[in-house]
Scaffold this active site. Structure first.
Site, PDB file in Angstrom:
ATOM      1  N   HIS A   1      32.162  -1.714  41.001  1.00  0.00           N
ATOM      2  CA  HIS A   1      31.115  -0.999  40.254  1.00  0.00           C
ATOM      3  C   HIS A   1      30.271  -1.949  39.423  1.00  0.00           C
ATOM      4  O   HIS A   1      30.667  -3.099  39.163  1.00  0.00           O
ATOM      5  CB  HIS A   1      31.742   0.054  39.335  1.00  0.00           C
ATOM      6  CG  HIS A   1      32.134   1.318  40.045  1.00  0.00           C
ATOM      7  ND1 HIS A   1      33.327   1.441  40.714  1.00  0.00           N
ATOM      8  CD2 HIS A   1      31.485   2.504  40.196  1.00  0.00           C
ATOM      9  CE1 HIS A   1      33.399   2.659  41.247  1.00  0.00           C
ATOM     10  NE2 HIS A   1      32.292   3.325  40.947  1.00  0.00           N
TER      11      HIS A   1
ATOM     12  N   GLY B   1      30.543  15.675  36.564  1.00  0.00           N
ATOM     13  CA  GLY B   1      30.632  14.431  37.319  1.00  0.00           C
ATOM     14  C   GLY B   1      31.352  13.354  36.539  1.00  0.00           C
ATOM     15  O   GLY B   1      31.760  12.334  37.109  1.00  0.00           O
TER      16      GLY B   1
ATOM     17  N   PRO C   1      34.900  14.085  41.477  1.00  0.00           N
ATOM     18  CA  PRO C   1      34.999  12.651  41.160  1.00  0.00           C
ATOM     19  C   PRO C   1      33.835  11.862  41.750  1.00  0.00           C
ATOM     20  O   PRO C   1      33.477  10.811  41.231  1.00  0.00           O
ATOM     21  CB  PRO C   1      36.318  12.229  41.818  1.00  0.00           C
ATOM     22  CG  PRO C   1      37.069  13.481  42.081  1.00  0.00           C
ATOM     23  CD  PRO C   1      36.068  14.586  42.217  1.00  0.00           C
TER      24      PRO C   1
ATOM     25  N   LYS D   1      30.085   0.137  33.554  1.00  0.00           N
ATOM     26  CA  LYS D   1      31.077   1.211  33.664  1.00  0.00           C
ATOM     27  C   LYS D   1      32.182   1.030  32.630  1.00  0.00           C
ATOM     28  O   LYS D   1      32.749  -0.051  32.512  1.00  0.00           O
ATOM     29  CB  LYS D   1      31.664   1.232  35.082  1.00  0.00           C
ATOM     30  CG  LYS D   1      32.591   2.401  35.343  1.00  0.00           C
ATOM     31  CD  LYS D   1      32.828   2.611  36.820  1.00  0.00           C
ATOM     32  CE  LYS D   1      33.800   3.761  37.075  1.00  0.00           C
ATOM     33  NZ  LYS D   1      33.341   5.032  36.512  1.00  0.00           N
TER      34      LYS D   1
ATOM     35  N   GLY E   1      24.431  14.563  28.526  1.00  0.00           N
ATOM     36  CA  GLY E   1      24.357  13.140  28.877  1.00  0.00           C
ATOM     37  C   GLY E   1      23.008  12.837  29.499  1.00  0.00           C
ATOM     38  O   GLY E   1      22.867  11.912  30.320  1.00  0.00           O
TER      39      GLY E   1
HETATM   40  N1  LIG Z   1      30.897  12.186  40.018  1.00  0.00           N
HETATM   41  C1  LIG Z   1      29.975  11.287  40.396  1.00  0.00           C
HETATM   42  O1  LIG Z   1      29.466  11.318  41.538  1.00  0.00           O
HETATM   43  C2  LIG Z   1      29.552  10.231  39.438  1.00  0.00           C
HETATM   44  C3  LIG Z   1      30.162  10.166  38.230  1.00  0.00           C
HETATM   45  N2  LIG Z   1      29.776   9.239  37.315  1.00  0.00           N
HETATM   46  C4  LIG Z   1      30.418   9.331  36.012  1.00  0.00           C
HETATM   47  O2  LIG Z   1      29.512   9.950  35.119  1.00  0.00           O
HETATM   48  C5  LIG Z   1      29.745   9.471  33.798  1.00  0.00           C
HETATM   49  C6  LIG Z   1      28.438   8.954  33.231  1.00  0.00           C
HETATM   50  O3  LIG Z   1      28.035   7.817  33.943  1.00  0.00           O
HETATM   51  P1  LIG Z   1      26.669   7.057  33.571  1.00  0.00           P
HETATM   52  O4  LIG Z   1      25.550   8.023  33.608  1.00  0.00           O
HETATM   53  O5  LIG Z   1      26.615   5.856  34.401  1.00  0.00           O
HETATM   54  O6  LIG Z   1      26.964   6.658  32.051  1.00  0.00           O
HETATM   55  P2  LIG Z   1      25.913   6.461  30.869  1.00  0.00           P
HETATM   56  O7  LIG Z   1      26.642   5.713  29.779  1.00  0.00           O
HETATM   57  O8  LIG Z   1      24.637   5.910  31.383  1.00  0.00           O
HETATM   58  O9  LIG Z   1      25.622   7.953  30.369  1.00  0.00           O
HETATM   59  C7  LIG Z   1      26.458   8.712  29.561  1.00  0.00           C
HETATM   60  C8  LIG Z   1      25.552   9.426  28.573  1.00  0.00           C
HETATM   61  O10 LIG Z   1      26.310  10.373  27.838  1.00  0.00           O
HETATM   62  C9  LIG Z   1      25.879  10.268  26.498  1.00  0.00           C
HETATM   63  N3  LIG Z   1      26.848  10.858  25.572  1.00  0.00           N
HETATM   64  C10 LIG Z   1      27.890  10.272  24.940  1.00  0.00           C
HETATM   65  N4  LIG Z   1      28.503  11.168  24.135  1.00  0.00           N
HETATM   66  C11 LIG Z   1      27.821  12.339  24.271  1.00  0.00           C
HETATM   67  C12 LIG Z   1      27.951  13.610  23.682  1.00  0.00           C
HETATM   68  N5  LIG Z   1      28.918  13.873  22.804  1.00  0.00           N
HETATM   69  N6  LIG Z   1      27.073  14.575  24.031  1.00  0.00           N
HETATM   70  C13 LIG Z   1      26.083  14.322  24.902  1.00  0.00           C
HETATM   71  N7  LIG Z   1      25.889  13.133  25.485  1.00  0.00           N
HETATM   72  C14 LIG Z   1      26.764  12.145  25.172  1.00  0.00           C
HETATM   73  C15 LIG Z   1      25.676   8.794  26.285  1.00  0.00           C
HETATM   74  O11 LIG Z   1      24.920   8.523  25.117  1.00  0.00           O
HETATM   75  P3  LIG Z   1      25.120   7.090  24.366  1.00  0.00           P
HETATM   76  O12 LIG Z   1      24.865   6.063  25.397  1.00  0.00           O
HETATM   77  O13 LIG Z   1      24.099   7.150  23.267  1.00  0.00           O
HETATM   78  O14 LIG Z   1      26.541   7.109  23.875  1.00  0.00           O
HETATM   79  C16 LIG Z   1      24.915   8.445  27.555  1.00  0.00           C
HETATM   80  O15 LIG Z   1      23.536   8.706  27.447  1.00  0.00           O
HETATM   81  C17 LIG Z   1      30.843   8.411  33.920  1.00  0.00           C
HETATM   82  O16 LIG Z   1      32.083   8.993  33.639  1.00  0.00           O
HETATM   83  C18 LIG Z   1      30.773   8.008  35.380  1.00  0.00           C
HETATM   84  O17 LIG Z   1      31.976   7.524  35.856  1.00  0.00           O
HETATM   85  C19 LIG Z   1      28.794   8.344  37.584  1.00  0.00           C
HETATM   86  C20 LIG Z   1      28.178   8.328  38.798  1.00  0.00           C
HETATM   87  C21 LIG Z   1      28.501   9.294  39.839  1.00  0.00           C
HETATM   88  O1  LIG Z   2      30.445   5.083  36.736  1.00  0.00           O
HETATM   89  C1  LIG Z   2      29.944   5.151  37.878  1.00  0.00           C
HETATM   90  O2  LIG Z   2      28.897   4.556  38.180  1.00  0.00           O
HETATM   91  C2  LIG Z   2      30.602   6.006  38.874  1.00  0.00           C
HETATM   92  N1  LIG Z   2      31.580   6.765  38.502  1.00  0.00           N
HETATM   93  C3  LIG Z   2      32.328   7.650  39.309  1.00  0.00           C
HETATM   94  C4  LIG Z   2      33.767   7.195  39.372  1.00  0.00           C
HETATM   95  O3  LIG Z   2      34.323   6.787  38.340  1.00  0.00           O
HETATM   96  O4  LIG Z   2      34.353   7.289  40.452  1.00  0.00           O
HETATM   97  C5  LIG Z   2      31.690   7.885  40.652  1.00  0.00           C
HETATM   98  C6  LIG Z   2      31.033   6.688  41.244  1.00  0.00           C
HETATM   99  O5  LIG Z   2      32.023   5.796  41.633  1.00  0.00           O
HETATM  100  C7  LIG Z   2      30.075   6.033  40.249  1.00  0.00           C
END
Ligand SMILES: NC(=O)C1=CN([C@@H]2O[C@H](COP(=O)(O)OP(=O)(O)OC[C@H]3O[C@@H](n4cnc5c(N)ncnc54)[C@H](OP(=O)(O)O)[C@@H]3O)[C@@H](O)[C@H]2O)C=CC1
Ligand SMILES: O=C(O)C1=N[C@H](C(=O)O)C[C@H](O)C1
Length: 256
Positions: A142, A85, A113, A146, A17
């Site tokens: 958010h 994540g 999470p 999202k 990602g």
């Molecule tokens: N645990 C934590 O602290 C946090 C967790 N998150 C979570 O992280 C996840 C990502 O969030 P965010 O970065 O905002 O989302 P984004 O949509 O910005 O990023 C996700 C990325 O994954 C890519 N992707 C999709 N399918 C694949 C695949 N098969 N192989 C490789 N890459 C792939 C997407 O590409 P494309 O766009 O081209 O489909 C995109 O670039 C979410 O589930 C979010 O809830 C977010 C923030 C904090």
């Molecule tokens: O998608 C986000 O941005 C985030 N995703 C995580 C979640 O689903 O809890 C963590 C954080 O809230 C940001």
């Protein structure tokens, strides 16, 4: 140079990602850490085996809830430790990961999470407060990009609160609602109502509102910048190779 004085080999890290909001931030953080080496960046449409070809010790996954289990299965199959994540985890998913890991006793998977230290504390404080209040509701807020609702953080918080309420012998949260427009009372996660707000300008925010006779307690956490998640991500990457099995949440890594 004696063996003890030799610098440790850097941990080789691949990011899944990598072009996403979190993946790109994680690449920058890994790149800036002297004890880590960014060896592979993979996004949608890229060749997954780049990660294995690059000899990654740990993979960081910030992709989507619909693909993350395939990634996890593949990494475990390839003997690569994983820090996840990506949201979308349920107890059923955790159990499946434990089953996969039962065949690979040396591998570590950390699924968090939320990597922000304040959010981890917010979940911990909410779990501790739960037994003292008859009412509780969660409001998560958010950015509108999202794709999942409720957030993974809200789901985990609700599960922790529900478990604490059950252990304390609390009954259902009081609620006389009889007439309801669909969605008005949010979603029900183990008896805890969760409300999801989306607005431009927000990053990641959550309030847990507790209530009992004549008083309320609100526990709130705000991430204003995705940098807030990076110390936790790096902590998990460093821990993953030394922590076999499944770890859920950052709490154990912070001594909670
Ligand atoms: N645990 C934590 O602290 C946090 C967790 N998150 C979570 O992280 C996840 C990502 O969030 P965010 O970065 O905002 O989302 P984004 O949509 O910005 O990023 C996700 C990325 O994954 C890519 N992707 C999709 N399918 C694949 C695949 N098969 N192989 C490789 N890459 C792939 C997407 O590409 P494309 O766009 O081209 O489909 C995109 O670039 C979410 O589930 C979010 O809830 C977010 C923030 C904090
Ligand atoms: O998608 C986000 O941005 C985030 N995703 C995580 C979640 O689903 O809890 C963590 C954080 O809230 C940001």
């Amino acid at each position: 140079m004696t063996e003890e004085l030799q610098p440790a080999e850097p941990i080789r890290v691949g990011v899944l990602g990598a072009r996403g909001r979190m993946g790109a931030e994680a690449c920058r953080a890994v790149d800036a850490a002297p004890d880590l080496e960014l060896v592979a960046m993979v996004d949608a449409g890229d060749w997954l085996f780049n990660i294995a070809d690059a000899g990654a010790d740990v993979v960081i996954d910030f992709t989507t809830p619909d693909i993350v289990m395939d990634h996890l299965h593949w990494c475990i199959d390839q003997n690569i430790n994983v820090v996840v994540g990506t949201s979308g985890f349920t107890e059923t998913r955790y159990e499946r990961v434990r089953q996969w890991l039962s065949h690979k006793p040396d591998l570590g998977v950390i699924i968090a999470p939320n990597f922000a230290v304040g959010a981890v504390l917010m979940m911990e404080f909410a779990a501790r407060a739960a037994r003292w209040f008859e009412s509780v509701e969660i409001v998560e807020m958010h950015h509108p990009q999202k794709v999942d609702a409720p957030s993974g953080t809200a789901l985990r918080t609700a599960e922790l609160i529900a478990a604490a309420r059950e252990e304390a012998g609390l009954g259902p949260v009081p609620d006389a609602t009889k007439e309801e427009m669909l969605g008005a009372r949010g979603s029900d996660v183990g008896g805890v109502r969760v409300h999801s707000l989306r607005a431009t300008g927000l990053v990641a925010h959550q309030e847990v509102l507790f209530g009992t006779g004549g008083e309320t307690l609100t526990i709130r956490h705000d991430s204003y910048d995705r940098k807030s998640f990076m110390p936790g991500v790096l902590l998990a990457v460093r821990a993953a190779t030394r922590r076999p099995g499944l770890t859920v949440g950052l709490g154990p890594l912070l001594g909670l």
